[in-house]
Design a protein around this motif. Structure first.
Motif, PDB file in Angstrom:
ATOM      1  N   ARG A  34     141.201  11.395  27.950  1.00  0.00           N
ATOM      2  CA  ARG A  34     140.522  10.268  28.627  1.00  0.00           C
ATOM      3  C   ARG A  34     138.974  10.452  28.457  1.00  0.00           C
ATOM      4  O   ARG A  34     138.109   9.642  28.508  1.00  0.00           O
ATOM      5  N   SER A  35     138.716  11.638  28.194  1.00  0.00           N
ATOM      6  CA  SER A  35     137.250  11.987  27.959  1.00  0.00           C
ATOM      7  C   SER A  35     136.747  12.354  26.466  1.00  0.00           C
ATOM      8  O   SER A  35     135.779  12.835  26.226  1.00  0.00           O
ATOM      9  N   GLY A  36     137.630  12.096  25.512  1.00  0.00           N
ATOM     10  CA  GLY A  36     137.678  12.311  24.228  1.00  0.00           C
ATOM     11  C   GLY A  36     136.831  11.161  23.455  1.00  0.00           C
ATOM     12  O   GLY A  36     137.314  10.152  23.354  1.00  0.00           O
ATOM     13  N   PRO A  37     135.722  11.379  22.750  1.00  0.00           N
ATOM     14  CA  PRO A  37     134.997  10.242  21.998  1.00  0.00           C
ATOM     15  C   PRO A  37     135.610   9.651  21.187  1.00  0.00           C
ATOM     16  O   PRO A  37     135.662   8.355  20.989  1.00  0.00           O
ATOM     17  N   HIS A  38     136.746  10.515  20.393  1.00  0.00           N
ATOM     18  CA  HIS A  38     137.441   9.488  19.395  1.00  0.00           C
ATOM     19  C   HIS A  38     138.542   8.611  19.871  1.00  0.00           C
ATOM     20  O   HIS A  38     139.026   7.325  19.410  1.00  0.00           O
TER      21      HIS A  38
ATOM     22  N   HIS B  90     138.975  19.288  26.176  1.00  0.00           N
ATOM     23  CA  HIS B  90     139.046  19.815  27.397  1.00  0.00           C
ATOM     24  C   HIS B  90     137.922  19.928  28.076  1.00  0.00           C
ATOM     25  O   HIS B  90     137.736  19.934  29.520  1.00  0.00           O
ATOM     26  N   GLU B  91     136.804  20.672  27.579  1.00  0.00           N
ATOM     27  CA  GLU B  91     135.363  20.944  28.177  1.00  0.00           C
ATOM     28  C   GLU B  91     134.858  19.847  28.657  1.00  0.00           C
ATOM     29  O   GLU B  91     134.215  19.654  29.535  1.00  0.00           O
ATOM     30  N   LEU B  92     134.759  18.539  27.790  1.00  0.00           N
ATOM     31  CA  LEU B  92     134.312  17.415  28.210  1.00  0.00           C
ATOM     32  C   LEU B  92     134.791  16.553  29.391  1.00  0.00           C
ATOM     33  O   LEU B  92     134.240  16.234  30.386  1.00  0.00           O
TER      34      LEU B  92
END
Length: 439
Positions: free
Chosen positions: A165-169, A363-365
């Motif tokens: 859910r936080s991944g740009p792609h 994960h870190e984002l």
């Protein structure tokens, strides 16, 4: 057990009567200063929880002050590692209830096996802690519902560990789908094929390793002898503790399928086929071979896994194929590509091609987003409601096959229509002295 639930609640109530339970970080729902330190604790230190904690303490203004685990070896090793990394030694606990009485803790990370998500989560919310909880949200439908109620009742910031859910792609792909680039989206195919889905090799029962409080590890789950094939690294292949590939990888990928259409309800119907067809020398209860169909109003979500293999459609061991009238999008964590349909009349693709897009881990984002929301008091990228809905989809798929049923969900009654066998699997029976939380 050193601290009973009643004692824990009484102690928490006393703290809540004054302002002592509130961290100095929180005044009227926000930080005094952007430079304040967020003090975090980890419950369940072995695997994903440890990775989550590492992502947290990499961020400025974050300090790990407590760790909890039922395995002394893991607990002591992790505490020593935190000391090496930060120069500070966190307090250690074997009972999460004692950890939650520590009023200096602002947020907890829950990285336990799935059957141990619900109780620490609810107690943490009661104690005024914000929570990052690993996926799936819980090991049952009823536990998911209780956790949603607790998060909202106590106004906690909760991030569920569905980090895509936080991944740009992933975000870019969802925006493209919603723009209509694929045309009408009627179906998505999902697959996840991994060797670990077969479980560990069968071994005889034995004594628990030295330093392990196995009775506490079992917790609310039924009494059972110790067996290493049902313990570290392989517990999720047994119904009392997890739901196999469908509640592990399935939660991540089902989440994307629901996100593409902004679905926020349970499916109209769930059907499943499969079973344990192979690997008689491996120890597992969850299914090694499985297909599930989730029927929404005008949208089909198809899940498939074949444990013990590492190949899949489009040369990917896992992924999703969004099938629209004008194009198909295939996506995994490495990136996505678009495959336009051919317009025979116009003699050209129905939509313009797009170069392959690269991806990566997020994960870190996702942890950064959680920490930012602790300060802002806003909902993070993966809300408790979303984590609940996706986990309940996964559990419904397993229940459909376990009961050999076509399931129909009744949202009003919060159960499966006229299906006692399926409804009996909605809520677990907690082993004494543990009590299912009443929120």
């Amino acid at each position: 057990m050193p601290v009973s639930r009643r004692q824990f609640i009484n102690n928490t109530a006393k703290l809540m009567a004054g302002t002592a339970v509130l961290s100095p970080l929180l005044v009227q729902g926000k930080f005094n200063s952007p430079n304040e330190v967020i003090r975090v604790a980890l419950i369940g230190c072995r695997s994903m929880g440890w990775g989550d904690l590492q992502n947290a303490i990499r961020q400025p203004g974050v300090e790990c002050i407590a760790l909890c685990d039922v395995d002394d070896n893991i607990l002591n090793n992790r505490a020593a590692e935190i000391n090496r990394q930060t120069g500070k030694t966190p307090r250690t606990y074997k009972d999460f209830r004692q950890l939650l009485e520590n009023k200096d803790i602002d947020a907890v990370i829950i990285g336990t096996p799935d059957h141990w998500h619900c109780l620490p989560f609810v107690y943490a919310c009661e104690a005024g802690k914000d929570v990052y909880v690993e996926k799936p949200l819980a090991n049952s439908i009823a536990e998911c519902d209780a956790m949603v109620k607790a998060a909202r009742k106590y106004n906690r910031v909760v991030q569920v560990g569905q980090q895509q859910r936080s991944g740009p792609h992933w975000i870019n792909a969802m925006n493209l789908i919603k723009s209509g680039k694929l045309g009408q989206l009627r179906k998505v195919d999902i697959w996840a094929n991994f060797n670990y889905g077969t479980g560990a090799p069968k071994v005889p029962d034995s004594n628990p390793p030295a330093g392990v409080d196995f009775n506490f590890w079992l917790g609310p789950a039924p009494q059972r002898s110790f067996n290493s094939a049902r313990f570290h690294g392989s517990w999720r292949m047994f119904w009392d503790y997890g739901g196999g590939l469908l509640t592990d990888w399935g939660v991540h990928l089902l989440d994307i399928a629901l996100w593409a259409r902004d679905i926020n309800v349970m499916p109209r119907a769930v059907m499943a086929t499969g079973g344990n067809f192979a690997f008689p020398d491996r120890d597992h209860e969850t299914f090694d071979t499985m297909n599930v169909i989730y029927q929404h109003n005008d949208y089909l979500v198809n899940w498939s896994h074949t444990a013990g293999t590492q190949n899949g459609p489009y040369g990917r061991s896992y992924g999703l194929a969004f099938i629209g009238n004008d194009a198909t999008m295939v996506i995994d964590r490495n990136g996505w590509e678009l495959m336009p349909e051919w317009d025979e009349q116009a003699k050209k693709p129905k939509t313009a091609p797009i170069d392959k897009q690269s991806g990566g881990e997020s994960h870190e984002l996702h942890m950064k987003n959680f920490l930012e929301c602790i300060k802002s008091r806003k909902d993070p990228a993966c809300t408790i409601e979303n984590g609940s809905l996706v986990a309940k989809h996964a559990h419904a798929g397993n229940i459909a096959l376990r009961t050999q049923s076509r399931l129909v969900w009744d949202a009003g009654a919060n159960n499966f229509v006229h299906n006692n066998a399926a409804n009996n699997l909605i809520k677990p029976k907690y082993r004494q002295p543990w009590i299912f939380p009443q929120v």
